[in-house]
Design a protein around this motif. Structure first.
Motif, PDB file in Angstrom:
ATOM      1  N   GLU A 197       3.287   1.327  -3.417  1.00  0.00           N
ATOM      2  CA  GLU A 197       2.559   1.666  -4.505  1.00  0.00           C
ATOM      3  C   GLU A 197       2.186   3.375  -4.779  1.00  0.00           C
ATOM      4  N   SER A 198       2.018   4.076  -3.491  1.00  0.00           N
ATOM      5  CA  SER A 198       1.872   5.447  -3.394  1.00  0.00           C
ATOM      6  C   SER A 198       3.138   5.922  -3.649  1.00  0.00           C
TER       7      SER A 198
ATOM      8  N   MET B  40       0.854  -1.296   0.045  1.00  0.00           N
ATOM      9  CA  MET B  40       0.054   0.018  -0.228  1.00  0.00           C
ATOM     10  C   MET B  40       0.717   1.439  -0.097  1.00  0.00           C
TER      11      MET B  40
ATOM     12  N   SER C 243      -4.816   3.320  -8.430  1.00  0.00           N
ATOM     13  CA  SER C 243      -5.959   2.791  -7.515  1.00  0.00           C
ATOM     14  C   SER C 243      -6.828   1.978  -8.438  1.00  0.00           C
TER      15      SER C 243
ATOM     16  N   LEU D 188      -2.199   8.626  -8.885  1.00  0.00           N
ATOM     17  CA  LEU D 188      -2.610   8.053  -7.770  1.00  0.00           C
ATOM     18  C   LEU D 188      -4.082   7.092  -7.962  1.00  0.00           C
ATOM     19  N   GLY D 189      -4.639   7.893  -8.579  1.00  0.00           N
ATOM     20  CA  GLY D 189      -6.037   7.756  -8.941  1.00  0.00           C
ATOM     21  C   GLY D 189      -6.103   6.557 -10.235  1.00  0.00           C
TER      22      GLY D 189
ATOM     23  N   ARG E 116      -5.354  -1.229  -9.464  1.00  0.00           N
ATOM     24  CA  ARG E 116      -5.575  -2.356  -8.237  1.00  0.00           C
ATOM     25  C   ARG E 116      -7.100  -2.783  -8.340  1.00  0.00           C
ATOM     26  N   ASN E 117      -7.946  -1.984  -8.131  1.00  0.00           N
ATOM     27  CA  ASN E 117      -9.362  -2.542  -8.065  1.00  0.00           C
ATOM     28  C   ASN E 117      -9.623  -3.401  -9.194  1.00  0.00           C
TER      29      ASN E 117
ATOM     30  N   ARG F 132     -17.547   4.810  -4.668  1.00  0.00           N
ATOM     31  CA  ARG F 132     -16.581   5.702  -4.222  1.00  0.00           C
ATOM     32  C   ARG F 132     -16.658   7.081  -4.831  1.00  0.00           C
TER      33      ARG F 132
END
Length: 395
Positions: free
Chosen positions: A126-127, A123, A147, A143-144, A150-151, A263
């Protein structure tokens, strides 16, 4: 279909490092999706755990999340690239051990901790790598994108579980071998990254300020509520209602797909109505979900509540935006978020142990009735959110 074509076009135009890292995230995420959607069934089918042991197992499982700060503080000199390789290897070795080297509960716990360490460390990795690959003033966009990748990969991992069990009747050995292979592919991809040789994980710091006490309290309550449901809602479905791995995987797929849209909607509603109203709404939903799991015998209703509960984890957005509004200085934001995550995991480790004992003594309904009390405290805490003055926090 056009959406995916646009994504592929943007991917082809991306620079080499970003392509490699996105592919690495994809494979690490598949590994994570496979274990997350099958782990409770694995514990029940292979080890026939009781509810008390299942609750106590969360202590070692969540400990890596609590220890992330200390790991990065001690090994701060390791480069981001090497951390990325290491966490992929942890994920691979951990899940291979679960599949092939865990004849006893002790060995299973050992390999579970190794996998969990990789999952929690990634986590931060990744950031950090994502920010290193970002252009100035476009960090949020990058970062979006990560994310989203990853989703998507988590959906792929859950899909492998669903198809594997429902169509091919594979074993956990085969499933976890697949997860091992994709983790090794991720490690290889990360090893091909060409980052600055001295690029390391930014040292994580904590800041404690009395005026942030309400934020800390919200994290405590979220940690308890989150882990009680992550541990015991699937355990009820599996041990009481006989839910199979492919069904759990499908529920997670549905929740993940809906989560992409939920989200974003939750974030917009938070901007419109404020954190207090959204967190109070979450507490009320929690009461309904708990009552359903405590008393309903309709498994399809419980499936629906399971999906809704997974969606409500989006409340992290409201807590983060609340903190952003009350911080004394913007430099307080990152270290306070770090402390919040650590507090979250401290209670994530311990709450399920209490839940397991309640289940053994009073039945599984007692676990969810106790969680209603947590929801009530969360409603009360959310009611105290205000921005004009923080004087009430200093009392």
């Amino acid at each position: 279909m056009q959406y995916f074509k646009n994504v592929l076009v943007r991917f082809r135009k991306s620079d080499r490092n970003l392509k490699i890292f996105l592919l690495g995230i994809l494979f690490v995420g598949i590994n994570s999706g496979i274990l997350t959607s099958s782990f409770n069934n694995y514990l029940y089918d292979i080890f026939s755990l009781g509810s008390e042991v299942r609750g106590f197992l969360e202590l070692p499982r969540e400990f890596p999340g609590f220890s992330v700060f200390f790991v990065f503080s001690i090994f701060y000199f390791i480069s981001m690239k090497n951390w990325a390789v290491l966490v992929a290897l942890f994920s691979g070795v951990g899940i291979l051990g679960l599949g092939y080297l865990s004849p006893t509960l002790t060995l299973m716990t050992f390999f579970m901790v190794i996998w969990s360490l990789g999952d929690h460390l990634f986590m931060t990795v990744e950031s950090s790598v994502g920010l290193a690959l970002s252009q100035a003033n476009k960090e949020g966009k990058r970062l979006g994108q990560l994310s989203g990748a990853r989703n998507f990969s988590a959906i792929l991992g859950s899909s492998i579980v669903f198809i594997g069990f429902s169509k091919f009747h594979i074993t956990y050995h085969t499933l976890y071998l697949i997860a091992f292979v994709v983790a090794i592919i991720a490690a290889y991809l990360f090893s091909r990254l060409k980052l600055q040789s001295q690029a390391t994980i930014k040292k994580i710091k904590f800041i404690y300020r009395k005026e942030y006490n309400l934020y800390y309290a919200l994290n405590v309550l979220f940690g308890v509520r989150k882990q009680m449901f992550l541990t015991f809602s699937p355990w009820v479905l599996i041990s009481v209602f006989g839910t199979k791995p492919e069904t759990i995987a499908m529920l997670i797929i549905i929740a993940s797909v809906l989560g992409v849209f939920f989200r974003q909607a939750f974030g917009e509603l938070t901007d419109r109505y404020g954190e207090a109203k959204m967190l109070k709404a979450d507490a009320l939903f929690m009461v309904v979900i708990c009552l359903g799991f405590a008393f309903s015998k309709n498994v399809y209703l419980l499936y629906s509540l399971f999906i809704i509960d997974n969606l409500m984890f989006a409340t992290r957005i409201a807590r983060t935006t609340y903190l952003n509004k009350i911080v004394r200085e913007k430099t307080d934001l990152a270290p306070t978020l770090s402390l919040g995550v650590t507090i979250d995991h401290l209670f994530s480790m311990t709450a399920p142990m209490v839940g397991g004992l309640l289940w053994v003594k009073y039945g599984y309904s007692s676990v969810f009735l106790a969680t209603i009390a947590v929801a009530a405290l969360n409603f009360f805490a959310a009611s105290r959110i205000q921005y004009e003055s923080d004087a009430f926090l200093r009392q």
